[in-house]
Design a protein around this motif. Structure first.
Motif, mmCIF file in Angstrom:
data_model
loop_
_atom_site.group_PDB
_atom_site.id
_atom_site.type_symbol
_atom_site.label_atom_id
_atom_site.label_comp_id
_atom_site.label_asym_id
_atom_site.label_seq_id
_atom_site.Cartn_x
_atom_site.Cartn_y
_atom_site.Cartn_z
ATOM 1 N N TYR A 181 -7.670 -1.800 13.078
ATOM 2 C CA TYR A 181 -8.498 -0.792 12.403
ATOM 3 C C TYR A 181 -9.960 -0.911 12.792
ATOM 4 C CZ TYR A 181 -4.513 0.876 9.784
ATOM 5 O OH TYR A 181 -3.309 1.460 9.441
ATOM 6 N N PHE B 39 -0.778 10.003 1.816
ATOM 7 C CA PHE B 39 0.302 9.560 0.923
ATOM 8 C C PHE B 39 -0.297 8.871 -0.296
ATOM 9 C CE2 PHE B 39 0.192 4.967 1.858
ATOM 10 C CZ PHE B 39 -0.555 4.954 3.032
ATOM 11 N N TYR C 50 -12.306 -0.523 9.031
ATOM 12 C CA TYR C 50 -12.576 -1.636 8.120
ATOM 13 C C TYR C 50 -13.605 -2.552 8.775
ATOM 14 C CZ TYR C 50 -8.353 -0.250 5.559
ATOM 15 O OH TYR C 50 -7.418 0.451 4.840
ATOM 16 N N ASN D 87 5.897 -6.197 8.881
ATOM 17 C CA ASN D 87 4.573 -5.612 9.105
ATOM 18 C C ASN D 87 3.454 -6.522 8.624
ATOM 19 O OD1 ASN D 87 2.810 -3.055 9.537
ATOM 20 N ND2 ASN D 87 2.273 -3.722 7.472
ATOM 21 N N GLU D 88 2.507 -6.806 9.516
ATOM 22 C CA GLU D 88 1.286 -7.550 9.186
ATOM 23 C C GLU D 88 1.572 -8.796 8.364
ATOM 24 O OE1 GLU D 88 -1.707 -5.053 7.465
ATOM 25 O OE2 GLU D 88 -1.982 -3.898 9.288
ATOM 26 N N ASP E 88 0.820 -1.214 0.000
ATOM 27 C CA ASP E 88 0.000 0.000 0.000
ATOM 28 C C ASP E 88 0.859 1.270 0.000
ATOM 29 O OD1 ASP E 88 -2.326 1.500 0.012
ATOM 30 O OD2 ASP E 88 -2.559 1.452 2.188
ATOM 31 N N ASN F 185 -4.026 7.554 -0.103
ATOM 32 C CA ASN F 185 -4.508 7.002 1.150
ATOM 33 C C ASN F 185 -4.677 8.205 2.076
ATOM 34 O OD1 ASN F 185 -4.529 6.001 3.877
ATOM 35 N ND2 ASN F 185 -3.741 4.039 3.128
ATOM 36 N N TRP G 12 -1.731 5.634 12.271
ATOM 37 C CA TRP G 12 -1.493 5.625 10.826
ATOM 38 C C TRP G 12 -2.303 6.745 10.227
ATOM 39 C CZ3 TRP G 12 2.094 3.233 8.148
ATOM 40 C CH2 TRP G 12 1.969 3.198 6.740
ATOM 41 N N TYR H 156 6.638 -7.214 4.320
ATOM 42 C CA TYR H 156 5.317 -6.581 4.422
ATOM 43 C C TYR H 156 4.268 -7.529 3.848
ATOM 44 C CZ TYR H 156 1.786 -2.908 3.484
ATOM 45 O OH TYR H 156 0.646 -2.143 3.426
ATOM 46 N N TRP H 157 3.192 -7.730 4.600
ATOM 47 C CA TRP H 157 2.134 -8.664 4.176
ATOM 48 C C TRP H 157 2.732 -10.020 3.789
ATOM 49 C CZ3 TRP H 157 -1.374 -4.865 0.812
ATOM 50 C CH2 TRP H 157 -1.993 -3.957 1.690
ATOM 51 N N LYS I 34 -5.470 8.587 5.266
ATOM 52 C CA LYS I 34 -5.463 8.435 6.717
ATOM 53 C C LYS I 34 -4.552 9.434 7.423
ATOM 54 C CE LYS I 34 -7.011 3.657 6.624
ATOM 55 N NZ LYS I 34 -6.679 3.253 5.234
ATOM 56 N N GLU J 176 -0.274 0.677 14.679
ATOM 57 C CA GLU J 176 -1.148 1.383 13.727
ATOM 58 C C GLU J 176 -2.593 1.352 14.187
ATOM 59 O OE1 GLU J 176 -1.085 0.097 9.573
ATOM 60 O OE2 GLU J 176 1.102 -0.037 9.620
ATOM 61 N N ARG K 104 -5.728 2.972 -3.783
ATOM 62 C CA ARG K 104 -6.802 3.777 -3.182
ATOM 63 C C ARG K 104 -7.509 4.549 -4.291
ATOM 64 N NH1 ARG K 104 -7.265 1.366 1.746
ATOM 65 N NH2 ARG K 104 -5.169 0.689 2.323
ATOM 66 N N ASN L 166 -1.221 -3.829 14.566
ATOM 67 C CA ASN L 166 -2.022 -2.846 13.846
ATOM 68 C C ASN L 166 -3.484 -3.239 14.007
ATOM 69 O OD1 ASN L 166 0.503 -2.090 12.968
ATOM 70 N ND2 ASN L 166 0.233 -2.812 10.862
ATOM 71 N N HIS M 20 7.576 1.550 5.701
ATOM 72 C CA HIS M 20 7.627 0.116 6.027
ATOM 73 C C HIS M 20 8.936 -0.437 5.507
ATOM 74 C CE1 HIS M 20 3.501 -0.419 7.360
ATOM 75 N NE2 HIS M 20 3.038 0.195 6.303
HETATM 76 C C1 GCB Z 1 -1.998 -1.290 7.249
HETATM 77 C C2 GCB Z 1 -0.691 -1.243 6.571
HETATM 78 C C3 GCB Z 1 -0.441 0.083 5.888
HETATM 79 C C4 GCB Z 1 -1.710 0.540 5.177
HETATM 80 C C5 GCB Z 1 -2.797 0.720 6.207
HETATM 81 C C6 GCB Z 1 -4.143 1.130 5.611
HETATM 82 O O1 GCB Z 1 -2.257 -2.069 8.105
HETATM 83 O O2 GCB Z 1 0.364 -1.555 7.436
HETATM 84 O O3 GCB Z 1 0.625 -0.053 5.002
HETATM 85 O O4 GCB Z 1 -1.497 1.696 4.448
HETATM 86 O O5 GCB Z 1 -3.012 -0.474 6.891
HETATM 87 O O6 GCB Z 1 -4.329 2.300 5.334
HETATM 88 O O7 GCB Z 1 -4.971 0.257 5.427
#
Ligand code: GCB
Length: 595
Positions: free
Chosen positions: A472, A550, A476, A412-413, A181, A565, A545, A374-375, A567, A500, A555, A470, A349
């Protein structure tokens, strides 16, 4: 007997050769503090989507010799682009381009007898193959760490030319893998310098406070023929000096008592001028002294419990928008974090520009530094593991003298599977072998059960000093107003840092708190999240986050996102959103609590 010992000797030698082949430490420590010529500026470039350049030998940088000669490329009349800088933000037609681009520049040099010359790149994304005067110097993989080549036997008196082939094609086996992302900015994204040293030079050094805070300890590593020398290490403002011999491999390790050294803290980021004198070279740096450890649920900086008032950051200047091109760009971003009353920043990241850790040292910001595991990277692929390990090694090697850096994050994640557990555990062990003085963490993933309870059940947590995840909740799958129905069950006996949480808002879009992408919904999200997070007993830090909106090609809402994005607590034009003030007020309160 003789044969046996020769075999044994060979065996040890091969083991050593093997170890040093895994990690290329032929990089001059803190190269900006040496005798360098900057090679930034306008470079010619050729976009090569079909990989024609190898076959046509672009690296020879040929010029047409007469009017009848057929030449199907020509750097001298090709357009130019700024280095450092990504191509996506400099050329409209390259905004979405991913693939091969060749770069070329001329430079004039007058190499001196007995001196050595090095070409050093801060970073190029993702792969780079470097040629000097038509000869291959080597290649580097990984878009965010430095690399260097010695060119002493290839540099010419007078005109020289460099050709760099970069390729930022996304492949599944890479680190990061092919899905993430953020924007895959391509090109030579950090400074390029030419360094001159004597035949024997200071390649590396480290200087740190011991855990008992009574001594400074470290090493100096020389490279060259005159390995045995007497070196002097000075800590100028503390009036400290030691003299010590290097051994036959050019290494001196030392420990010496200190008095009256002011410890580095975010409130008082005291740095000392370090001078290292060898007979044949001098190196200088600015270094701060502090300790970091965890005890039970606490994070102790110089023995005192702290709370990490943080924020996440991408290495992107929203005004360009693209990769920051100067130290000033990066300073602007860190100043925005300071306005939020941060004492800590999570550099997500991937390894950020080397200037960032130097700036954080000066400005008083603690840092979490990460590699792009990442992921879903290929956790079952040995080559992918070696790649991740190499990027981690290069980052630790580069930033080990920065007081600001307190946490190495191995990813990360990452999904909770057995192959991934092995991959990440090995990586954590590797980090601890390289650096015993900092903390290890990773941004984990939790899950929500049918009773609306968030739990972490990840065995990787056993390997980490700080439990980070992290989450959300309220963005989400739910709405900001739903957050009070959820609870955390994170019963850690270690410090917890929520790495996050966040929600999107288009700056200047005002509605009610039930409307997606409104500043009011993001504001309510922060109010409710902070209540929820505060219920974690071992909470010792947060990094929402994210600091600034960015660019991300994932997105795609055409009204609210348009490739961004959203956020950020700041908009892409640097305006504070409503949620910024909620977060800042909470940090002001945490600051009082931990004073
Ligand atoms: C996350 C990721 C980050 C994303 C963010 C998002 O968990 O680590 O890279 O940009 O969520 O905005 O969903």
């Amino acid at each position: 007997i003789m044969k046996k010992s020769i075999l044994l000797f060979c065996g040890i030698f091969m083991l050593l050769a093997n170890l040093s082949a895994q990690v290329n430490f032929n990089i001059i420590q803190n190269i900006k503090g040496r005798n360098i010529t900057n090679l930034d500026g306008k470079w010619h470039y050729i976009v090569d989507p079909y990989n024609t350049g190898d076959e046509r030998k672009f690296f020879m940088n040929k010029q047409q010799e007469n009017d009848s000669e057929l030449l199907e490329y020509d750097f001298s009349t090709a357009p130019t682009i700024n280095v450092p800088g990504d191509w996506n933000s400099q050329k409209e037609e390259l905004k979405y381009y991913e693939g091969i681009v060749w770069f070329q520049r001329d430079f004039v040099a007058h190499p001196q007898n007995g001196k050595r010359y090095f070409l050093n790149f801060g970073a190029a994304n993702y792969k780079a193959e470097v040629y000097l005067n038509g000869r291959l110097l080597g290649s580097h993989e990984g878009g965010f760490t430095p690399f260097q080549f010695e060119i002493s036997d290839k540099i010419a008196d007078g005109d020289n030319f460099i050709v760099v082939k970069t390729d930022n094609t996304r492949y599944a086996e890479n680190v990061p893998s092919d899905n993430y992302d953020w924007w895959n900015y391509g090109g030579i994204t950090r400074d390029v310098v030419l360094a001159e040293t004597n035949e024997t030079y200071v390649n590396d050094y480290s200087l740190q406070l011991t855990q008992d805070m009574k001594n400074l300890t470290g090493y100096v590593q020389l490279k060259g023929m005159q390995t045995s020398q007497e070196i002097t290490v000075q800590v100028l403002e503390a009036n400290l000096q030691i003299k010590i011999p290097t051994n036959s491999s050019g290494r001196a390790t030392f420990i010496f008592p200190i008095k009256n050294v002011e410890l580095w803290t975010p409130e008082n980021p005291q740095l000392y001028t370090i001078k290292i004198f060898a007979n044949t070279d001098t190196a200088t740096d600015r270094i701060g002294f502090r300790t970091i450890e965890t005890r039970g649920k606490d994070i102790l900086l110089n023995g005192k419990s702290i709370f990490l008032r943080g924020v996440c950051l991408h290495e992107e200047n929203p005004f360009i928008p693209g990769k920051p091109r100067s130290k000033a760009d990066l300073k602007m971003l860190l100043s925005w974090a300071k306005e939020l009353n941060c004492n800590y920043v999570r550099l997500a990241h991937y390894p950020h520009n080397e200037y960032v850790s130097h700036l954080a040292d000066e400005m008083g910001l603690l840092l979490w530094e990460e590699i792009p595991v990442y992921w879903n990277v290929e956790f079952n692929n040995g080559i992918t593991y070696e790649n991740a390990k190499q990027q981690m090694s290069e980052l630790i090697y580069r930033d080990k003298n920065r007081a600001s850096v307190i946490i190495w994050s191995i990813g990360n994640e990452t999904p909770n599977t057995d192959t991934r557990l092995k991959f990440m555990s090995d990586l954590a062990d590797h980090v601890r072998r390289m650096d015993t003085t900092r903390l290890v963490s990773a941004a984990l993933l939790g899950g929500i059960d049918s009773t609306n309870t968030f739990r972490l059940s990840d065995n990787l947590a056993d390997k980490l000093d700080i439990i980070s995840f992290n989450e959300y909740i309220g963005w989400y799958g739910q709405n900001a107003a739903d957050i009070p129905q959820y609870r955390f069950d994170v019963m850690a006996d270690k410090p917890v840092v929520v790495s996050e949480f966040g929600a999107e808002a288009l700056g200047g879009f005002y509605a009610d708190s039930a409307t997606r992408f409104s500043e009011e919904m993001q504001e309510l999200f922060y109010k409710n999240q902070l209540k929820l997070i505060s219920s974690i007993p071992a909470l010792r830090g947060t990094s929402p986050w994210i600091l600034v909106d960015f660019r991300s090609p994932k997105r795609l809402n055409p009204i609210y996102q348009e490739g961004w994005n959203r956020k950020g607590l700041y908009t892409e034009t640097g305006k504070k959103k409503k949620a910024f003030f909620v977060m800042k007020a909470w940090y002001d309160a945490q600051e009082k609590k931990y004073r």
